[in-house]
Design a protein around this motif. Structure first.
Motif, mmCIF file in Angstrom:
data_model
loop_
_atom_site.group_PDB
_atom_site.id
_atom_site.type_symbol
_atom_site.label_atom_id
_atom_site.label_comp_id
_atom_site.label_asym_id
_atom_site.label_seq_id
_atom_site.Cartn_x
_atom_site.Cartn_y
_atom_site.Cartn_z
ATOM 1 N N ARG A 264 0.779 -1.120 0.002
ATOM 2 C CA ARG A 264 0.092 -0.160 -0.066
ATOM 3 C C ARG A 264 0.956 1.295 0.006
ATOM 4 N NH1 ARG A 264 -3.058 -1.325 3.831
ATOM 5 N NH2 ARG A 264 -2.281 -0.281 5.595
ATOM 6 N N VAL A 265 1.848 1.403 0.740
ATOM 7 C CA VAL A 265 2.940 2.521 0.815
ATOM 8 C C VAL A 265 3.486 2.580 -0.391
ATOM 9 C CG1 VAL A 265 4.675 3.510 1.917
ATOM 10 C CG2 VAL A 265 3.179 2.321 3.284
ATOM 11 N N MET A 266 3.956 1.369 -0.959
ATOM 12 C CA MET A 266 4.577 1.565 -2.272
ATOM 13 C C MET A 266 3.715 2.140 -3.622
ATOM 14 S SD MET A 266 6.422 -1.552 -4.532
ATOM 15 C CE MET A 266 4.829 -2.354 -4.890
ATOM 16 N N GLU A 267 2.372 1.709 -3.545
ATOM 17 C CA GLU A 267 1.491 2.252 -4.252
ATOM 18 C C GLU A 267 0.872 3.761 -4.128
ATOM 19 O OE1 GLU A 267 -1.580 -0.561 -4.420
ATOM 20 O OE2 GLU A 267 -0.161 -2.088 -5.679
ATOM 21 N N ASP A 268 0.837 4.102 -2.886
ATOM 22 C CA ASP A 268 0.015 5.415 -2.549
ATOM 23 C C ASP A 268 1.251 6.403 -2.633
ATOM 24 O OD1 ASP A 268 -2.001 4.015 -2.207
ATOM 25 O OD2 ASP A 268 -2.235 4.026 -0.267
ATOM 26 N N ARG A 269 2.417 5.929 -1.757
ATOM 27 C CA ARG A 269 3.313 7.116 -1.774
ATOM 28 C C ARG A 269 4.380 7.297 -2.581
ATOM 29 N NH1 ARG A 269 5.137 10.245 2.719
ATOM 30 N NH2 ARG A 269 7.591 10.845 2.500
ATOM 31 N N TYR A 270 4.842 6.162 -3.470
ATOM 32 C CA TYR A 270 5.897 6.128 -4.277
ATOM 33 C C TYR A 270 5.238 5.677 -5.650
ATOM 34 C CZ TYR A 270 8.604 6.161 0.018
ATOM 35 O OH TYR A 270 8.966 6.713 1.516
ATOM 36 N N GLY A 271 4.094 5.774 -5.988
ATOM 37 C CA GLY A 271 3.475 5.409 -7.235
ATOM 38 C C GLY A 271 4.113 5.992 -8.508
ATOM 39 N N GLU A 272 3.947 5.411 -9.644
ATOM 40 C CA GLU A 272 4.418 6.018 -10.928
ATOM 41 C C GLU A 272 3.826 7.299 -11.226
ATOM 42 O OE1 GLU A 272 5.726 3.940 -13.742
ATOM 43 O OE2 GLU A 272 6.037 2.002 -12.739
ATOM 44 N N GLN A 273 2.532 7.582 -10.626
ATOM 45 C CA GLN A 273 1.973 8.930 -10.851
ATOM 46 C C GLN A 273 2.599 10.241 -10.223
ATOM 47 O OE1 GLN A 273 0.591 6.619 -9.043
ATOM 48 N NE2 GLN A 273 -0.068 7.318 -7.138
ATOM 49 N N ARG A 274 3.385 9.748 -9.116
ATOM 50 C CA ARG A 274 4.002 10.727 -8.324
ATOM 51 C C ARG A 274 5.405 11.262 -9.170
ATOM 52 N NH1 ARG A 274 6.929 10.574 -2.259
ATOM 53 N NH2 ARG A 274 8.304 12.343 -2.719
ATOM 54 N N ASP A 275 5.874 10.235 -9.619
ATOM 55 C CA ASP A 275 7.019 10.554 -10.619
ATOM 56 C C ASP A 275 6.894 11.399 -11.850
ATOM 57 O OD1 ASP A 275 8.751 9.099 -9.014
ATOM 58 O OD2 ASP A 275 8.724 7.405 -10.432
#
Length: 278
Positions: A264-275
């Protein structure tokens, strides 16, 4: 006539490795360039390793062993070479890791070195010193070869939830590191539990520590400071830290729930959309 650097094979594991590589290459009737062509490295790199000016990697060693028919000699030696390149105060820890049948670690701020991936290693080692970063990264990663042994140790890591949010190396690096942790799902010998923020006050507030257990030797507790390590077999310390670790495991999420939180943290905090936003 080309000058040939003469190594003293007894000077260090790196010198011994270079000496043996040259001896077996010459016995095979190959030049440095010819060997390099066979194993897909440059002849210059072969020469640098033979003269102890460059660290060999496990991959290089495996290819050279196959090309020279050394029966795995260089692959065995490279472990000693890598260990010898660790800071002097940490070499004993690598020895403990290599002999332990079980390793239990509690980590407050970052993933333990045995479960770090390459980019995370580079980010942690290069924080204030980027000198020889490639070699230092290879040395740390080489410690993970203990998991390739016929009887690898059982490894337990209780990791503070805070370490999932401590952004080391940027979002992409963190995404890769958390994915690396998830890759151990289903491996009964490598276990990751997350100690959630909701645990509140816990038995590890004093700091990170490792517990090493062995088949026939006393248990060792290890703590670390800046540029120094503190291993001890003191029975009272071992008893105290073992009890603390039991309580930390009890307060931590289950293996399955831990994996779900990491995901969940990987997707929510470091997801591709953030890049893409950055």
């Amino acid at each position: 006539m080309t000058h040939i650097n003469v190594l003293d094979p007894g000077a260090s594991p790196l010198d011994y490795y270079g000496f043996e590589l040259r001896r077996h290459r010459e016995a095979a009737g190959l030049t440095q360039k010819q060997l390099g062509d066979i194993i897909n490295y440059t002849g210059s790199l072969v020469g640098q390793i033979e003269t102890a000016r460059k660290l060999p990697t496990p991959e290089f060693s495996e290819r050279a062993d196959a090309a020279l028919g050394t029966g795995g000699l260089l692959s065995r030696l490279v472990t000693l070479v890598m260990r010898s390149q660790l800071p002097a105060w940490f070499q004993q820890v690598a020895e403990l890791e290599s002999r332990a049948t079980e390793i239990s670690t509690f980590q407050m701020g970052m993933v333990h070195g045995l479960l770090q991936d390459r980019e995370y290693v580079r980010a942690t080692l290069g924080t204030i010193d980027e000198t020889n970063l490639d070699d230092r990264t290879a040395v740390r990663l080489a410690r993970q070869r203990i998991f390739e042994k016929e009887e690898p140790p059982v490894f337990w890591m209780v990791l503070s939830e805070a370490a999932l949010y401590q952004e080391i190396g940027g979002a992409e690096t963190m995404r890769g590191q958390l994915a690396h942790l998830l890759s151990f799902e289903g491996n009964p010998r490598i276990n990751v539990q997350i100690l959630p923020f909701s645990a509140g006050a816990h038995a590890g507030l004093t700091g990170s520590f490792n517990v090493y257990r062995f088949a026939g030797d006393p248990t060792i507790v290890y703590t670390e400071g800046y540029g120094s390590g503190h291993p001890t077999a003191n029975p009272n310390t071992v008893k105290d830290c073992s009890l603390r670790y039991d309580h930390l495991q009890a307060a931590a999420l289950s293996l399955r729930d831990s994996a779900e939180l990491i995901r969940r943290v990987m997707e929510d905090r470091y997801g591709e959309q953030r890049d893409s936003v950055a």
